[in-house]
Each structure stands twice: as structure tokens, then as C-alpha cells.
Design a protein around this motif. Structure first.
Motif, PDB file in Angstrom:
ATOM      1  N   ALA A   1       4.911   7.070  -1.754  1.00 38.57           N
ATOM      2  CA  ALA A   1       5.907   6.086  -1.326  1.00 38.57           C
ATOM      3  C   ALA A   1       5.216   4.910  -0.655  1.00 38.57           C
ATOM      4  O   ALA A   1       4.084   5.041  -0.162  1.00 38.57           O
ATOM      5  CB  ALA A   1       6.894   6.725  -0.360  1.00 38.57           C
ATOM      6  N   PRO A   2       5.918   3.769  -0.601  1.00 37.08           N
ATOM      7  CA  PRO A   2       5.357   2.640   0.152  1.00 37.08           C
ATOM      8  C   PRO A   2       5.159   3.032   1.617  1.00 37.08           C
ATOM      9  O   PRO A   2       5.977   3.763   2.193  1.00 37.08           O
ATOM     10  CB  PRO A   2       6.437   1.558   0.027  1.00 37.08           C
ATOM     11  N   GLU A   3       4.082   2.569   2.180  1.00 36.93           N
ATOM     12  CA  GLU A   3       3.729   2.937   3.549  1.00 36.93           C
ATOM     13  C   GLU A   3       4.864   2.654   4.537  1.00 36.93           C
ATOM     14  O   GLU A   3       5.117   3.444   5.440  1.00 36.93           O
ATOM     15  CB  GLU A   3       2.461   2.174   3.950  1.00 36.93           C
ATOM     16  N   GLU A   4       5.570   1.546   4.328  1.00 38.45           N
ATOM     17  CA  GLU A   4       6.617   1.160   5.279  1.00 38.45           C
ATOM     18  C   GLU A   4       7.872   2.035   5.197  1.00 38.45           C
ATOM     19  O   GLU A   4       8.639   2.106   6.154  1.00 38.45           O
ATOM     20  CB  GLU A   4       6.994  -0.327   5.130  1.00 38.45           C
ATOM     21  N   THR A   5       8.101   2.735   4.084  1.00 41.79           N
ATOM     22  CA  THR A   5       9.294   3.581   3.982  1.00 41.79           C
ATOM     23  C   THR A   5       8.986   5.074   4.092  1.00 41.79           C
ATOM     24  O   THR A   5       9.899   5.893   4.152  1.00 41.79           O
ATOM     25  CB  THR A   5      10.034   3.333   2.653  1.00 41.79           C
ATOM     26  N   THR A   6       7.712   5.419   4.148  1.00 39.22           N
ATOM     27  CA  THR A   6       7.323   6.828   4.251  1.00 39.22           C
ATOM     28  C   THR A   6       7.982   7.547   5.428  1.00 39.22           C
ATOM     29  O   THR A   6       8.464   8.663   5.266  1.00 39.22           O
ATOM     30  CB  THR A   6       5.785   6.937   4.316  1.00 39.22           C
ATOM     31  N   PRO A   7       8.055   6.941   6.631  1.00 37.17           N
ATOM     32  CA  PRO A   7       8.694   7.659   7.750  1.00 37.17           C
ATOM     33  C   PRO A   7      10.154   8.042   7.461  1.00 37.17           C
ATOM     34  O   PRO A   7      10.602   9.113   7.875  1.00 37.17           O
ATOM     35  CB  PRO A   7       8.615   6.663   8.916  1.00 37.17           C
TER      36      PRO A   7
ATOM     37  N   MET B   1       0.841  -1.170   0.000  1.00 36.60           N
ATOM     38  CA  MET B   1       0.000   0.000   0.000  1.00 36.60           C
ATOM     39  C   MET B   1       0.896   1.246   0.000  1.00 36.60           C
ATOM     40  O   MET B   1       1.938   1.258   0.633  1.00 36.60           O
ATOM     41  CB  MET B   1      -0.911  -0.024   1.224  1.00 36.60           C
ATOM     42  N   THR B   2       0.456   2.276  -0.713  1.00 36.78           N
ATOM     43  CA  THR B   2       1.248   3.500  -0.793  1.00 36.78           C
ATOM     44  C   THR B   2       0.608   4.601   0.044  1.00 36.78           C
ATOM     45  O   THR B   2      -0.580   4.558   0.361  1.00 36.78           O
ATOM     46  CB  THR B   2       1.387   3.995  -2.241  1.00 36.78           C
TER      47      THR B   2
END
Length: 170
Positions: free
Chosen positions: A52-58, A1-2
Motif C-alpha cells: 500500500a502507499p506509505e501514507e495510507t498504510t496506517p 513510495m509503497t
């Protein structure tokens, strides 16, 4: 998920700083969907829509926020498709006068027209015959509500003054 978010910043930055931020975004699987970056004297101001992918957004957000030379603000936004079929690009030429930008934006706002981008310039023109003039040029991208027609808006903008010329850019 983005996930989609908008980064806005202002401060001191050179093109290498901007390139570093694009590299970090790309390395984390993200991409800049839209970017508006302007330099004025020794300052930069930017609006960037990032997906961006949810997991790399931070990690991407932290890279922007870690720039000590920039005042940065990040706003999360909903993923929604862009409606391109009602987007138009206009060029407005007129003699410069006090309040011209206010008149244009008031007219557009009163019709619920969304301004996507607006770039205004003032140019002083002089010739050997003693003609001196201040010219106003605006490039505006707008999105119209479904019930409006671009030709009607062009005519309304032209009516702001007798010297106003409005061209529809392709």
C-alpha cells in the motif's frame, strides 16, 4: 513510495468480514499480493501480504487490528522482488504413518529448501474386499537454493519410504 507488510490472523470471521477488509485495502490504494485464507470448522486463519502507499498504510493496518473477533499480528517487511525461477510445486502420496510430515520437513530443512506452502491431507480408504488404508497426500510449494536441482530433491523424498510417490506439478 509503497510499504509492504504481512497480516496474520486467527479467529471467527465470515467471508463478508474478509471482503470488507479487501475493500478497505483497495479504497486506500493497497492490494493483497498474496493471501492464504483457511477455514477449519468455525475458525479462520490467514496470512496476507499487503502492499500500500506509505501514507495510507496506517489506516489499512488499523482496519485489520480493529476486528475484535480476530487475533491479529502485523509484521513490516522489506520490499524485495520474488525469485520465481526456483519455485516448484510437488505432490507427495504415501501410506500414512506417524512422523511423515516431520520426515518431509526435516529433509527439506536440511537442504535449506524454503517451504512456501504446504497442505497435507489424510484419507481413509476402504473397499468391499476388506482393504483398509490411510493415505497421506501433501501439496508443497518450495523454493530451492541455486545449487540444488529439483530432480535430486524428488528422488530424496521418494526414498523416505518404498511406497512414497512424488510428482512435480506444473
Amino acid at each position: 513510495m509503497t510499504q509492504t507488510f504481512i497480516v496474520s490472523f486467527i479467529g471467527n470471521a465470515v467471508p463478508a468480514d474478509i471482503h470488507r477488509l479487501t475493500t478497505i485495502t483497495h479504497e486506500h490504494g493497497g492490494r493483497w499480493l498474496t493471501s492464504k485464507i483457511n477455514y477449519l470448522e468455525d475458525r479462520v486463519a490467514a496470512l496476507i501480504k499487503v502492499e500500500a502507499p506509505e501514507e495510507t498504510t496506517p489506516y489499512i493496518k488499523e482496519a485489520f487490528l480493529a476486528q475484535s473477533n480476530l487475533l491479529t499480528h502485523i509484521t513490516d517487511c522489506e520490499n524485495q522482488p520474488e525469485a520465481k525461477n526456483t519455485e516448484f510445486h510437488l505432490r507427495i502420496d504415501a501410506n500414512d504413518r506417524a512422523g511423515i510430515v516431520n520426515d518431509i520437513t526435516h529433509l527439506l530443512d536440511s537442504q535449506r529448501i524454503r517451504v512456501l506452502d504446504m497442505n497435507c491431507q489424510r484419507i481413509f480408504v476402504s473397499d468391499s474386499n476388506g482393504v483398509n488404508a490411510n493415505l497421506f497426500i501433501a501439496h508443497i510449494s518450495v523454493r530451492l537454493p541455486k545449487n540444488l536441482f529439483i530432480n535430486d530433491i524428488v528422488n530424496e523424498l521418494k526414498s523416505l519410504s518404498e511406497d512414497t510417490k512424488v510428482m512435480l506439478d506444473k
